[in-house]
Design an enzyme around this catalytic site. Structure first.
Site, PDB file in Angstrom:
ATOM      1  N   LYS A 240      19.111 -13.059 -19.522  1.00 46.69           N
ATOM      2  CA  LYS A 240      18.111 -11.785 -19.293  1.00 46.69           C
ATOM      3  C   LYS A 240      18.079 -11.309 -20.613  1.00 46.69           C
ATOM      4  O   LYS A 240      18.783 -11.193 -21.358  1.00 46.69           O
ATOM      5  CB  LYS A 240      19.217 -10.766 -18.171  1.00 46.69           C
ATOM      6  CG  LYS A 240      18.225 -10.344 -17.035  1.00 46.69           C
ATOM      7  CD  LYS A 240      18.821  -9.725 -15.896  1.00 46.69           C
ATOM      8  CE  LYS A 240      17.801  -8.826 -15.079  1.00 46.69           C
ATOM      9  NZ  LYS A 240      18.504  -8.275 -13.913  1.00 46.69           N
ATOM     10  N   GLU A 327      21.726  -4.874   2.148  1.00 43.97           N
ATOM     11  CA  GLU A 327      21.409  -3.454   2.768  1.00 43.97           C
ATOM     12  C   GLU A 327      22.127  -3.718   4.208  1.00 43.97           C
ATOM     13  O   GLU A 327      22.744  -2.712   4.746  1.00 43.97           O
ATOM     14  CB  GLU A 327      20.217  -3.307   2.598  1.00 43.97           C
ATOM     15  CG  GLU A 327      19.669  -2.931   1.321  1.00 43.97           C
ATOM     16  CD  GLU A 327      19.199  -4.085   0.391  1.00 43.97           C
ATOM     17  OE1 GLU A 327      19.074  -5.407   0.855  1.00 43.97           O
ATOM     18  OE2 GLU A 327      18.654  -3.843  -0.802  1.00 43.97           O
ATOM     19  N   ARG A 355      15.565  -2.625   5.447  1.00 48.71           N
ATOM     20  CA  ARG A 355      16.320  -3.819   5.916  1.00 48.71           C
ATOM     21  C   ARG A 355      17.142  -3.515   6.882  1.00 48.71           C
ATOM     22  O   ARG A 355      17.540  -4.501   7.766  1.00 48.71           O
ATOM     23  CB  ARG A 355      16.913  -4.305   4.593  1.00 48.71           C
ATOM     24  CG  ARG A 355      15.985  -5.049   3.483  1.00 48.71           C
ATOM     25  CD  ARG A 355      16.184  -6.658   3.805  1.00 48.71           C
ATOM     26  NE  ARG A 355      14.813  -7.182   3.207  1.00 48.71           N
ATOM     27  CZ  ARG A 355      14.834  -8.049   2.159  1.00 48.71           C
ATOM     28  NH1 ARG A 355      16.111  -8.120   1.693  1.00 48.71           N
ATOM     29  NH2 ARG A 355      13.758  -8.531   1.684  1.00 48.71           N
TER      30      ARG A 355
HETATM   31  C1  LIG Z   1      16.182  -5.826  -0.784  1.00 48.78           C
HETATM   32  C2  LIG Z   1      16.101  -5.164  -2.160  1.00 48.78           C
HETATM   33  N1  LIG Z   1      17.123  -4.914  -2.621  1.00 48.78           N
HETATM   34  C3  LIG Z   1      17.262  -4.338  -3.943  1.00 48.78           C
HETATM   35  C4  LIG Z   1      16.183  -4.592  -4.569  1.00 48.78           C
HETATM   36  C5  LIG Z   1      16.367  -4.218  -6.178  1.00 48.78           C
HETATM   37  N2  LIG Z   1      16.465  -5.101  -6.984  1.00 48.78           N
HETATM   38  C6  LIG Z   1      15.278  -5.747  -7.485  1.00 48.78           C
HETATM   39  S1  LIG Z   1      15.535  -6.934  -8.828  1.00 48.78           S
HETATM   40  C7  LIG Z   1      17.221  -6.705  -8.354  1.00 48.78           C
HETATM   41  C8  LIG Z   1      18.263  -7.602  -9.337  1.00 48.78           C
HETATM   42  C9  LIG Z   1      18.125  -9.281  -8.678  1.00 48.78           C
HETATM   43  O1  LIG Z   1      19.016  -9.947  -9.186  1.00 48.78           O
HETATM   44  P1  LIG Z   1      18.589 -11.482  -9.610  1.00 48.78           P
HETATM   45  O2  LIG Z   1      18.203 -11.839  -8.038  1.00 48.78           O
HETATM   46  O3  LIG Z   1      19.906 -12.140  -9.817  1.00 48.78           O
HETATM   47  O4  LIG Z   1      17.391 -11.577 -10.258  1.00 48.78           O
HETATM   48  P2  LIG Z   1      17.190 -11.058 -11.900  1.00 48.78           P
HETATM   49  O5  LIG Z   1      16.779  -9.706 -12.030  1.00 48.78           O
HETATM   50  O6  LIG Z   1      18.750 -11.253 -12.554  1.00 48.78           O
HETATM   51  O7  LIG Z   1      16.338 -12.204 -12.495  1.00 48.78           O
HETATM   52  C10 LIG Z   1      17.614  -5.715  -7.276  1.00 48.78           C
HETATM   53  C11 LIG Z   1      18.917  -5.289  -6.971  1.00 48.78           C
HETATM   54  C12 LIG Z   1      15.105  -5.122  -4.386  1.00 48.78           C
HETATM   55  N3  LIG Z   1      14.209  -5.700  -4.901  1.00 48.78           N
HETATM   56  N4  LIG Z   1      15.067  -5.506  -2.838  1.00 48.78           N
HETATM   57 MG   LIG Z   2      19.978 -12.772 -11.880  1.00 47.24          MG
END
Ligand SMILES: Cc1ncc(C[n+]2csc(CCOP(=O)(O)OP(=O)(O)O)c2C)c(N)n1
Ligand SMILES: [Mg+2]
Ligand SMILES: CC(=O)[C@@H](O)[C@H](O)COP(=O)(O)O
Length: 582
Positions: A240, A327, A355
C-alpha cells in the site's frame, strides 16, 4: 502532460504499447495519482499499491468485453486514468466531477458500481453466469483486497464460485492491510502455504504468491488465469502507498486515504483544521465509560481510524475489538456480548450499518438486548458520495420496536447520551454526523442527568411556527428563528421514543417545519406527521431533509445549503409555509 500517459485514451492503447514501456507507464501513473490526490485528496495509498496490477490487467484482459470488477473501487485511480478519465481527474470526488469509486454510468470500463466492500466476487460471478445464460463470451475478474477476505459476503461468493465451475478469475490484492492492519486469522493464513490449500479446497486453481509490483510475473500469472476454464485465484502481494514515501511510512492514515496536502519545508502538510470531530468526542465519552464500567466493550467493523478508536484500542486491547469488514458479524457479536452481560457499543458508520439491518432486528432488538449503536457519518458525507451517504438510518431504524434513537446537537450532549444509552435496559442508537463539532451556545449545555425527550432550544412567546430539528441542525434553526418573530425551535433529540407532548405543543404554533439530515422518506418528518394524524392535529407541515435521490459526491456544506439545511434555507422554507415573502 507529456509522456506515455497523454497517449493513453483507452485500454487498447495500453495493449498497443511495447512491453518495455510499461514500467515507465507505471511511473507516470504514480506521479499522476500523487499529484491529483495532493490537489483534491482521496484514496491515495490503495491506488498507488495496484498500479502494476491495473496495467497488467488491462494488458491481459480486454475491457469492457471482459469485466474488471474492483472491490470497493477506492484503489482504481490508475484504472480511471487508463480508461479515458485522465483529463478530468482533477475533478475527482468533487461536485459533478469524477466519481470517488467506480460507476458504469461514468465509464463502460467500470464493470460494476461499488463503494462498499466485499461485493466483487458475487458481482463478477453473477456477470459470468448472466453471460453464460445469454450466450455471450467474456472473462470476469474480481479484484479483491485481503481486507475484503474478512467479510462474509466475499466468502459467500467464493463458495458459490468454487462450486459453479465457471472460469471466474479472482485477483487477491494482498497488501496485508485493511484500513488498519488486517485482522483475524486471514492475515496469518495468507502468509503460509495453507493459502494454496485453502483456495484449492474451495475449488479454485491457485496461482501465486506473485510479486504484485513485478510486471513480468503479473502478466504471466494473469495470462495463465485468462486461459483457464476453471475458477482461478491469483494471489498478488502488493505494498500500500507504493512509491510515495509518506504513504508507505504511515499506512493507516496516509497509506489509505487523505485530504489534500502540500509540501512545506520538506514536510508533508495536511490541510485539516485542528477542530475536534463528533467521532473524537464520542471516543472521549467512550474512554470514560470504559474506565468506569468494566462491562463496556467496543466493537468496530474495520473502522478504527474513522471512528477515532485507535488510541482506545491501544489502551484497552482486550475491550476494543476490530472485527474486520464484517458488519453483520459485528452486530451479532455485540448481541452475544450483551447476552453474556457485557455492555457492547458498536461503533459503525450509518452507510455500513445498512449491511446489518437484519442482525439489528433479529439478533439484538427482538429480545431487547442492551447494545449501543454509535452510528457515525449519519447524514451527508461529502466526497465519498452516494455509496457512503448516511441517509437511511433514521427511516429504517425508526421502524424497529424497542430501539431507542437519539442524536446529539453538540459535543457536550454526547456523554449524557452515552450514559443514558449504557444504562438503558434495551438497545439504543446514537447518531452523529461526519465532521467537526459545532460551538455550543450556553443554553444548549446538558447536565449529566439522563436524557429525556425533546428540548426547546427557543420558545417564542406567541409562536407562529416551530422548526423541529434533529442533531446539529438545531443550531442553524436557532439562527434562523432568532432572525424571525414568533419562531420556535424544538430539538427532537429522541426520534424513538418520540416526545409526543412536545411535538403536539409544537403543532399549536400552526406551522411546523421538520428538518433532518437523512432521507425525508420515513424519517423524523414522517414520524411527526404520523403523530399529528393519530391525534387529529392539522398544522401546516413542511419536511426538509435529503431528497428522494441518491445524493452524489460533493462538498457537504454546499450540498447542505442547496437542500436548504442551513439557517437561510430554513428561513426561506418557514416564510414560504407562512405565506410570507421568502
Ligand atoms: C462494507 C464496508 N465496510 C467498510 C468499508 C470501509 N473500507 C473501505 S476500504 C477498506 C479496507 C479494505 O481493505 P482491502 O480490501 O484489503 O483493500 P485495500 O484498501 O488494502 O486495498 C475499508 C474497511 C467499506 N467500504 N465497505
Ligand atoms: Mg488490503
Ligand atoms: C473507501 C471507504 O469506504 C473508506 O475509506 C471511506 O472513504 C472512509 O470514509 P471517512 O473518510 O468518512 O472515514
Amino acid at each position: 502532460m507529456t509522456g506515455l500517459l497523454s497517449g493513453i485514451h483507452s485500454p487498447a492503447d495500453v495493449r498497443a504499447l511495447p512491453e518495455a514501456e510499461l514500467p515507465r507507464l507505471c511511473e507516470e501513473l504514480r506521479e499522476e495519482i500523487v499529484s491529483v490526490c495532493g490537489r483534491v485528496g482521496g484514496h491515495l495509498g490503495a491506488s498507488l499499491g495496484v498500479v502494476e496490477l491495473v496495467v497488467a490487467l488491462h494488458r491481459v484482459f480486454h475491457s469492457p468485453q471482459d469485466a474488471l470488477v474492483f472491490d470497493v473501487g477506492h484503489q482504481a485511480y490508475a484504472h480511471k486514468l487508463l480508461t479515458g478519465r485522465r483529463e478530468r481527474m482533477g475533478t475527482l470526488r468533487q461536485a459533478e466531477g469524477v466519481a470517488p469509486f467506480l460507476d458504469p454510468r461514468e465509464s463502460p470500463h467500470d464493470a460494476f458500481a461499488a463503494g462498499h466492500a466485499c461485493t466483487a466476487v458475487s458481482a463478477a460471478l453473477g456477470m459470468l453466469e448472466g453471460w453464460s445464460v445469454l450466450g455471450r463470451k467474456g472473462h470476469a475478474v474480481a479484484i479483491v483486497g485481503d481486507g475484503a477476505l474478512t467479510g462474509g459476503l466475499t466468502f459467500e461468493g467464493l463458495n458459490n464460485a468454487g462450486g459453479a465451475h465457471l472460469p471466474l478469475v479472482v485477483v487477491l490484492n494482498d497488501n496485508q492491510m485493511s484500513i488498519s492492519a488486517n485482522v483475524g486469522a486471514i492475515p496469518a493464513l495468507l502468509r503460509t502455504r495453507e493459502a494454496r490449500a485453502f483456495f484449492e479446497g474451495l475449488g479454485f486453481t491457485y496461482l501465486g504468491p506473485v510479486d504484485g509490483h513485478d510486471l513480468g510475473a503479473l502478466l504471466s500469472a494473469l495470462r495463465e488465469a485468462r486461459a483457464s476454464s476453471r475458477p482461478v485465484v491469483v494471489h498478488a502481494m502488493t505494498q500500500k502507498g507504493r512509491g510515495f514515501p509518506p504513504a508507505e511510512a504511515d499506512l493507516q492514515t496516509r497509506g489509505h486515504a487523505m485530504g489534500p496536502y502540500e509540501w512545506r519545508d520538506g514536510k508533508l502538510v495536511r490541510s485539516r483544521g485542528g477542530q475536534r470531530t463528533f467521532s473524537e468526542a464520542f471516543a472521549t465519552a467512550l474512554a470514560d465509560a470504559l474506565a468506569k464500567d468494566p462491562r463496556v466493550v467496543v466493537v468496530t467493523p474495520a473502522m478504527l481510524e474513522g471512528s477515532a478508536l485507535v488510541e482506545l484500542k491501544t489502551r484497552y486491547p482486550d475491550r476494543v475489538h476490530d472485527v474486520g469488514i464484517a458488519e453483520q458479524h459485528a452486530v451479532t457479536f455485540c448481541a452475544g456480548l450483551a447476552r453474556a452481560g457485557a455492555r457492547p457499543v458498536c461503533a459503525i458508520y450509518s452507510t455500513f450499518l445498512q449491511r446489518s439491518f437484519d442482525q439489528v432486528i433479529h439478533d439484538v432488538c427482538l429480545t431487547g438486548l442492551p447494545v449501543v449503536f454509535a452510528v457515525d457519518r449519519a447524514g451527508l458525507v461529502g466526497a465519498d458520495g452516494a455509496t457512503h451517504q448516511g441517509a437511511y438510518d433514521v427511516s429504517s431504524l425508526r421502524a424497529v420496536p424497542g430501539l431507542g434513537l437519539m442524536a446529539p446537537v453538540v459535543g457536550e450532549d454526547i456523554p449524557p447520551m452515552l450514559a443514558t444509552a449504557l444504562a438503558a435496559p434495551g438497545p439504543t442508537v446514537i447518531r452523529f454526523p461526519r465532521g467537526t463539532l459545532p460551538s455550543p451556545p450556553p443554553e444548549l449545555r446538558l447536565d449529566e442527568a439522563s436524557v429525556k425527550g425533546a428540548r426547546w432550544v427557543l420558545r417564542a412567546q406567541a409562536p407562529r411556527l416551530t422548526l423541529v430539528t434533529l442533531g446539529p441542525l438545531a443550531l442553524a434553526a436557532l439562527e434562523a428563528a432568532k432572525a424571525e418573530a414568533g419562531w420556535s425551535v424544538l430539538d427532537a433529540r429522541c426520534v424513538s421514543p418520540l416526545d409526543s407532548e412536545a411535538l403536539l405543543a409544537a403543532a399549536d404554533s400552526g406551522h411546523v417545519v421538520v428538518v433532518e439530515e437523512g432521507s425525508t422518506r420515513g424519517g423524523l418528518g414522517s414520524a411527526v406527521l404520523e403523530l399529528y394524524a393519530a391525534h387529529g392535529r392539522t398544522p401546516r407541515v413542511r419536511l426538509m431533509g435529503m431528497p428522494d435521490v441518491f445524493m452524489p459526491h460533493g462538498d457537504a456544506r454546499v450540498q447542505r445549503a442547496a437542500l436548504g439545511l442551513d439557517a437561510e434555507g430554513m428561513r426561506r422554507a418557514g416564510r414560504e409555509l407562512l405565506g410570507e415573502r421568502p
